[in-house]
Design an enzyme around this catalytic site. Structure first.
Site, PDB file in Angstrom:
ATOM      1  CE  LYS A  89       2.518  48.384 -41.529  1.00 40.78           C
ATOM      2  NZ  LYS A  89       3.569  49.427 -41.283  1.00 40.78           N
ATOM      3  CD  GLU A 104       0.907  62.934 -32.298  1.00 38.30           C
ATOM      4  OE1 GLU A 104       1.070  63.921 -33.061  1.00 38.30           O
ATOM      5  OE2 GLU A 104       1.817  62.177 -31.960  1.00 38.30           O
ATOM      6  CB  CYS A 153       4.363  65.171 -34.099  1.00 39.88           C
ATOM      7  SG  CYS A 153       4.277  64.572 -32.396  1.00 39.88           S
ATOM      8  CD  GLU A 173       5.083  67.425 -39.407  1.00 40.70           C
ATOM      9  OE1 GLU A 173       5.159  67.262 -38.182  1.00 40.70           O
ATOM     10  OE2 GLU A 173       4.323  66.755 -40.147  1.00 40.70           O
TER      11      GLU A 173
END
Length: 489
Positions: free
Chosen positions: A186, A261, A295, A392
């Protein structure tokens, strides 16, 4: 398939691959994919829903139970994965250009990430035929013989982010196939089209029908149906921490194995004795690469006071010289952020940083009137509790503060809910390894940033995720261990 050119996939939006056949979504609905550099439509994507997910999972389950992939001898499976890598490298130029049009990253970076996808298939192809269990003497005596088997977990759902879409798909698909799983892939809704090329390459290389399936669609619809599906045995997800929480809850139904993750707010510690010629470009690239949409982005900078002013000035000067533009233009070093939504999000954080007392040293503005370009932004003397130091941002925003005592800097580095990465710059081996031991993060770099290798596991502490990708641990994440005991006499 080259994006912006009419072909069957983009013209009809038949972007679902189920049991070896391309098809449109059961809903008949599509959505547009945009080039973030000029906001033009580059293709249309099928909006898959739960019906399509059911069909894809059923195909993957049938392929697994029929052992369409596992029944092939290990050398043949390894050759197929090497053939995938060969084909990716043959088509690298086209694939890289597609990646730029979908994601916005500079072409040089796109070429590197596509090459990294090929490397993933080569690395994990090398594991096939080397996966084995153990034997040993049992306490019950020689009349019993015990051994262990490593077996594929089953049907794996692979959910890929938009910040490195082709490479990330390879990083998940290669170990899943090496372990013997069947899969449903996906991609992110913003970056789905180039993934069609990957699954086409996989099929052409000889992976049997049903072993790799592709469902495009919205994460809130197709993604949610996939992670909650009762016949999915494993979810491997890369993305935001809030979505990771949702996946954990959805996986509870049948206790799916989950690898996550997730996000990061990675600290970078620069000591007085650091080599500025080395530290400045590394600090800059650590946050501005891919427009900060990484990330592991080194978004929090702690610099010792003796070097702080010089470092901030040098980083700001270098940031101001970055060439910003369309990733396909020669010399571009930084492209746009992925979407209008992400643009507004990042600009909101920048406005909040100013309001909370951080000193805006450079950047902070939109670049141009078309496309989602944001100037590389640097905050100095950012308060520790400021939002730009805590959350973040996933954009080209660096927040810095000075320190005197290394112990204080380490404490600040660890005062976060994240724990994905970090770095230290110093000439002192003692201080370097002190920081490496003390910072609670899954990846720590000394005098460099984001240097990664497939032999090393990748993942995070705390809210940066569960489990590890890459290396032997990345392969193990797609496997189960079985103990077998036989009475011999």
């Amino acid at each position: 398939m080259k994006l912006n050119e009419q072909d069957e996939a983009t013209a009809t939006a038949a972007t679902l691959l189920i049991d070896g056949a391309w098809r449109e979504a059961a809903s008949g609905q599509t959505f547009a994919s945009l080039n973030p550099a000029d906001e033009r439509v580059i293709g249309h994507v099928s909006a898959g829903d739960a019906r399509d997910v059911d069909a894809a999972v059923a195909a993957a389950r049938a392929a697994f139970e029929e052992r369409r992939w596992l029944s092939l001898p290990p050398p043949q499976r390894a050759r197929i994965l090497h053939a995938v890598a060969d084909r990716i490298e043959m088509e690298l130029d086209t694939l890289a250009e597609n990646e730029v049009r979908e994601n916005g990253m500079p072409l040089t970076m796109a070429r590197a990430t596509i090459g990294g996808g090929a490397q993933a298939f080569r690395y994990f192809a090398g594991w096939i035929g080397k996966i084995h269990g153990q034997t040993g003497e049992m306490a019950q005596g020689e009349q019993y013989f015990g051994y262990t088997l490593k077996e594929p977990v089953g049907v794996a759902a692979l959910i890929v982010p938009w910040n490195g879409p082709f490479m990330m798909a390879c990083h998940k698909l290669a170990p899943a196939l090496a372990a013997g799983c069947t899969t449903v892939l996906k991609p992110a809704e913003d970056t789905s089209l180039n993934t069609l090329n990957l699954v086409r390459i996989v099929l052409d290389a000889g992976v049997p029908a049903g072993v790799v399936n592709l469902v495009t669609g919205l994460g809130s619809v197709a993604g949610a149906a996939l992670v909650a599906h009762p016949d999915v045995d494993k979810v491997s997800f890369t993305g935001s921490t809030p979505v990771g929480r949702q996946i954990v809850q959805a996986a509870a139904g049948n206790f799916k194995r989950v690898t996550l993750e997730l996000g990061g707010k990675s600290p970078v510690i620069v000591l007085d004795d650091a080599d500025l010629a080395l530290a400045v470009p590394a600090v800059l690239n650590g946050i501005m690469a891919n427009s900060g949409q990484a990330c592991v982005a080194g978004s929090r900078l702690y610099a010792q006071r003796g070097i702080y002013d010089r470092l901030i000035a040098a980083v700001a000067e270098a940031a101001g010289k970055l060439v910003i533009g369309d990733g396909l233009s020669a010399g571009t070093q930084m492209g746009p952020v992925i979407s209008a939504k992400q643009f507004e999000r990042v600009m909101g954080y920048i406005e909040g940083g100013v309001a909370e007392g951080a000193e805006l040293v450079s950047g902070g503005k939109r670049r141009g009137e078309t496309g989602f370009f944001i100037e590389p932004t640097i905050f100095s003397h950012a308060p520790h509790d400021a939002t730009v130091m805590r959350e973040e941002i996933f954009g080209p925003v660096l927040s810095a503060t000075p320190f005197d005592d290394l112990g204080w800097a380490i404490a600040q580095a660890n005062d976060t809910r994240y724990g994905l990465a970090g770095a230290v710059y110093t000439r002192s081996l003692e201080k370097a390894h002190t920081v490496a031991r003390a910072v609670r993060a899954g990846n720590l770099w000394i005098n460099c940033y984001s240097v990664q290798d497939f032999s090393l596991p990748f993942g995070g502490y705390k809210e940066s995720g569960w489990g590890r990708e890459r290396g032997a641990m990345g392969l193990e994440a797609f496997m189960e261990n079985k103990s077998v005991v036989a009475r011999l006499y």
